[in-house]
Scaffold this active site. Structure first.
Site, short mmCIF file in Angstrom:
data_model
loop_
_atom_site.label_atom_id
_atom_site.label_comp_id
_atom_site.label_asym_id
_atom_site.label_seq_id
_atom_site.Cartn_x
_atom_site.Cartn_y
_atom_site.Cartn_z
N LYS A 1 23.50 -41.60 59.79
CA LYS A 1 22.64 -41.21 60.91
C LYS A 1 21.94 -39.88 60.64
O LYS A 1 22.50 -39.01 59.97
CB LYS A 1 23.46 -41.11 62.21
CG LYS A 1 24.06 -42.45 62.63
CD LYS A 1 25.02 -42.31 63.80
CE LYS A 1 24.32 -42.39 65.13
NZ LYS A 1 25.30 -42.50 66.24
N GLY B 1 16.53 -44.44 67.27
CA GLY B 1 17.07 -45.34 66.26
C GLY B 1 16.55 -45.07 64.85
O GLY B 1 16.89 -45.80 63.92
N GLU C 1 29.11 -41.99 60.41
CA GLU C 1 30.06 -42.45 61.43
C GLU C 1 30.61 -43.80 61.01
O GLU C 1 29.91 -44.58 60.36
CB GLU C 1 29.35 -42.62 62.77
CG GLU C 1 29.22 -41.35 63.57
CD GLU C 1 28.51 -41.54 64.92
OE1 GLU C 1 28.26 -40.53 65.58
OE2 GLU C 1 28.21 -42.69 65.28
N ASN D 1 21.80 -36.64 75.72
CA ASN D 1 20.36 -36.50 75.94
C ASN D 1 20.14 -35.49 77.04
O ASN D 1 20.64 -35.64 78.16
CB ASN D 1 19.75 -37.85 76.32
CG ASN D 1 19.76 -38.80 75.14
OD1 ASN D 1 19.48 -38.40 74.01
ND2 ASN D 1 20.10 -40.05 75.37
N ARG E 1 17.78 -34.58 79.11
CA ARG E 1 16.55 -34.82 79.89
C ARG E 1 16.86 -35.86 80.96
O ARG E 1 17.95 -36.43 80.98
CB ARG E 1 15.47 -35.38 78.97
CG ARG E 1 15.96 -36.64 78.27
CD ARG E 1 14.88 -37.53 77.70
NE ARG E 1 15.42 -38.83 77.40
CZ ARG E 1 15.93 -39.22 76.23
NH1 ARG E 1 15.99 -38.39 75.23
NH2 ARG E 1 16.39 -40.44 76.09
N ARG F 1 12.79 -53.20 81.43
CA ARG F 1 11.59 -52.46 81.03
C ARG F 1 10.49 -53.47 80.73
O ARG F 1 10.61 -54.27 79.80
CB ARG F 1 11.85 -51.64 79.77
CG ARG F 1 12.97 -50.63 79.94
CD ARG F 1 13.10 -49.78 78.69
NE ARG F 1 14.26 -48.90 78.79
CZ ARG F 1 14.44 -47.82 78.05
NH1 ARG F 1 13.54 -47.50 77.13
NH2 ARG F 1 15.51 -47.07 78.18
P1 ADP Z 1 19.35 -42.56 68.68
O1 ADP Z 1 19.52 -41.11 69.05
O2 ADP Z 1 18.51 -42.76 67.46
O3 ADP Z 1 18.96 -43.42 69.83
P2 ADP Z 1 22.21 -43.09 69.03
O4 ADP Z 1 23.21 -42.26 68.32
O5 ADP Z 1 21.99 -42.79 70.47
O6 ADP Z 1 20.82 -43.03 68.22
O7 ADP Z 1 22.57 -44.63 68.88
C1 ADP Z 1 21.72 -45.64 69.32
C2 ADP Z 1 22.41 -46.98 69.20
O8 ADP Z 1 22.78 -47.25 67.84
C3 ADP Z 1 23.71 -47.11 69.98
O9 ADP Z 1 23.50 -47.45 71.32
C4 ADP Z 1 24.39 -48.24 69.21
O10 ADP Z 1 23.87 -49.51 69.54
C5 ADP Z 1 24.02 -47.92 67.78
N1 ADP Z 1 25.04 -47.06 67.16
C6 ADP Z 1 25.05 -45.69 67.11
N2 ADP Z 1 26.16 -45.25 66.48
C7 ADP Z 1 26.88 -46.33 66.14
C8 ADP Z 1 28.14 -46.54 65.45
N3 ADP Z 1 28.86 -45.53 64.99
N4 ADP Z 1 28.56 -47.83 65.27
C9 ADP Z 1 27.82 -48.89 65.71
N5 ADP Z 1 26.65 -48.75 66.35
C10 ADP Z 1 26.17 -47.50 66.56
#
Ligand code: ADP
Length: 457
Positions: free
Chosen positions: A158, A165, A200, A291, A293, A339
């Protein structure tokens, strides 16, 4: 109390903020790009200022223009909405320097949470469980490989500055890790100007559950319940609902307490959302990000609790403080949000901007439509493709689904394709009706859900 607020945003959220201001007797100033002079927010505000050309970098992201406009109209507050500058720590600081109240957290809080690797550390320090993974940002790929060996594959790479995403990549083995880590770094650099990544454990069977919080900036924090946003495409939310229909009371309480603990530990000010993954197999939850906001899906919480979150944001920013305590937060019934986007579900969700030849929004008991659109309005190609959010409330989940079906089926949008046919198909799947899905489900089953023909006039 704030007297005059400039809304540094467009579309439905600008309309939403104007309404909350008006109820509080706060004057409103809309800003708009040259492509947006016909948008409803311009018409509804007390005053409107054109801040530049269509390109967002020259208008809605142009901090100089925005602060200049706010000073020119003598606004004492700026509400950033979501997207654009809402999570820009420097903008929050610049508002302070200009003597204008930023309706949201301090630059310091935004900065702490914007770096997701730092936020993980802060969560752990506040006693909140995080997904097993790397500590802080990775310096090199070898370091990540060692962590992956320890926690076991599959792992998710990430971007520390990530959002939407982007910069997120799966690795099932060491070879994929070294390859994808470099791709993720390049993607993160291009999207955020920061190539830092972290790792992660990949939670394959999970629900995305997030907790709404409100903080007074002095350590006082309450939660306003949770939302389940597990119906996703490309890690982006498609349908949100509340309360989460698949967790026990214990797990729910644990989520709420964790969200409050983290927010209180940073003296959080304003509305925020603490996001978690709930591992359905291990029946455990892990923090993923915060987040800082108001979120797109905030109305789910509003119709469930009767709390007007934007009003609370304005009260907190104006120094009045929140109007409620934890014991006043009562959840009743079930809420769902869809949405509705100007996208063609039959053509891989290709954006479909254009003129709404006919437009009749649904209504009736328990139906809320947040939108800036009207018949004759042209959805411009420059920004996100949202036409509206439909939010329904009903005493239970099944009734809420039926109410959403009725609302969507009665929504008249002619002239351009929208995601309404897709939502109708999705609501009718067994998986959605029985709530038997995880964050991967839609991606894997999209071919079955997607309508065969686009609906154009
Ligand atoms: P962003 O900030 O890009 O939106 P997030 O960390 O909020 O990313 O994660 C968005 C989505 O990605 C989560 O809702 C989930 O579906 C998937 N995701 C994130 N981290 C994990 C993880 N460790 N394992 C599986 N899916 C994940």
């Amino acid at each position: 109390m704030l007297k005059r607020v400039l809304i540094a945003n467009r579309g439905e959220i600008a309309v939403r903020v104007i309404r909350a201001c008006r109820e509080l007797g706060i004057e409103t100033v809309a800003v708009y790009s040259e492509a947006d002079h016909d948008s409803l927010h311009v018409r509804l505000a007390d005053k409107a200022v054109c801040i530049g050309p269509a390109q967002a970098t020259r208008s809605y992201l142009n901090t100089g223009s925005l602060i200049g406009a706010a000073m020119y109209v003598k606004a004492d507050g700026i509400h950033p909405g979501y997207g654009f500058l809402a999570e820009n720590a420097d903008f929050s600081d610049e508002c302070v320097d200009a003597g204008i109240k930023f309706v949201g957290p301090t630059g310091k809080s935004i900065r702490q949470m914007a770096d997701k690797a730092v936020a993980r550390t802060m969560a752990a320090e506040a006693g909140v469980p995080t997904v097993p993974g790397s500590d802080g940002k990775a310096v090199d790929v070898a370091e990540l490989a060692a962590v992956a060996d320890e926690i076991g594959y599959p792992v998710l790479i990430k971007a520390a500055a990530g959002g939407g995403g982007r910069g997120m990549m799966l690795a099932e083995n060491p070879d994929q890790l070294s390859q994808n880590a470099m791709t993720a770094q390049a993607e993160a650099q291009a999207a955020f100007g920061d190539s830092s990544i972290y790792l992660e454990k990949y939670i394959g069977n999970a629900r995305h559950v997030e907790v709404q919080v409100l903080g007074d900036g002095k350590g006082g924090v309450i939660h306003v319940g949770e939302r389940d946003c597990s119906m996703q495409r490309r890690h982006q939310k498609i349908v949100e609902e509340g309360p989460c229909p698949v967790i026990t009371r214990n797990l729910r309480n644990g989520l709420h307490e964790a969200a409050v603990a983290l927010s209180a530990s940073v003296d959080y000010e304003g509305a925020g959302t603490v996001e978690f993954l709930v591992d359905l197999d291990a029946k455990a939850f892990y923090f993923i990000e915060m987040n800082t906001r108001i979120q797109v899906e905030h109305p789910v919480t509003e119709v469930l609790t009767g709390v007007d979150l934007v009003r609370e944001q304005l009260l907190i920013a104006g120094g009045e403080g929140m109007s409620l305590k934890q014991k006043d937060v009562k959840l009743r019934g079930h809420a769902i949000e869809c949405r509705v986007n100007a996208e063609d579900g039959a053509r891989n969700f290709m954006p479909s901007p254009g003129t709404l030849v006919e437009y009749i929004a649904p209504g009736g008991p328990g139906v809320r439509v947040d939108s800036h659109c009207y018949a004759g309005y042209t959805v411009p190609p420059y920004y996100d493709s949202m036409i509206a959010k439909i939010i329904v409330w009903a005493p239970d989940r099944t009734e809420a689904i039926d109410r959403m079906r009725t609302a969507l089926a009665g929504y008249v949008i002619d002239g351009i394709p929208s995601t309404i046919p897709f939502h109708l198909a999705l609501l009718d799947t067994d998986a959605f009706r029985k709530s038997k899905f995880n964050t991967q489900w839609l991606e894997k089953n999209i071919e079955d859900v997607m309508p065969q023909e686009s609906m154009t006039a």
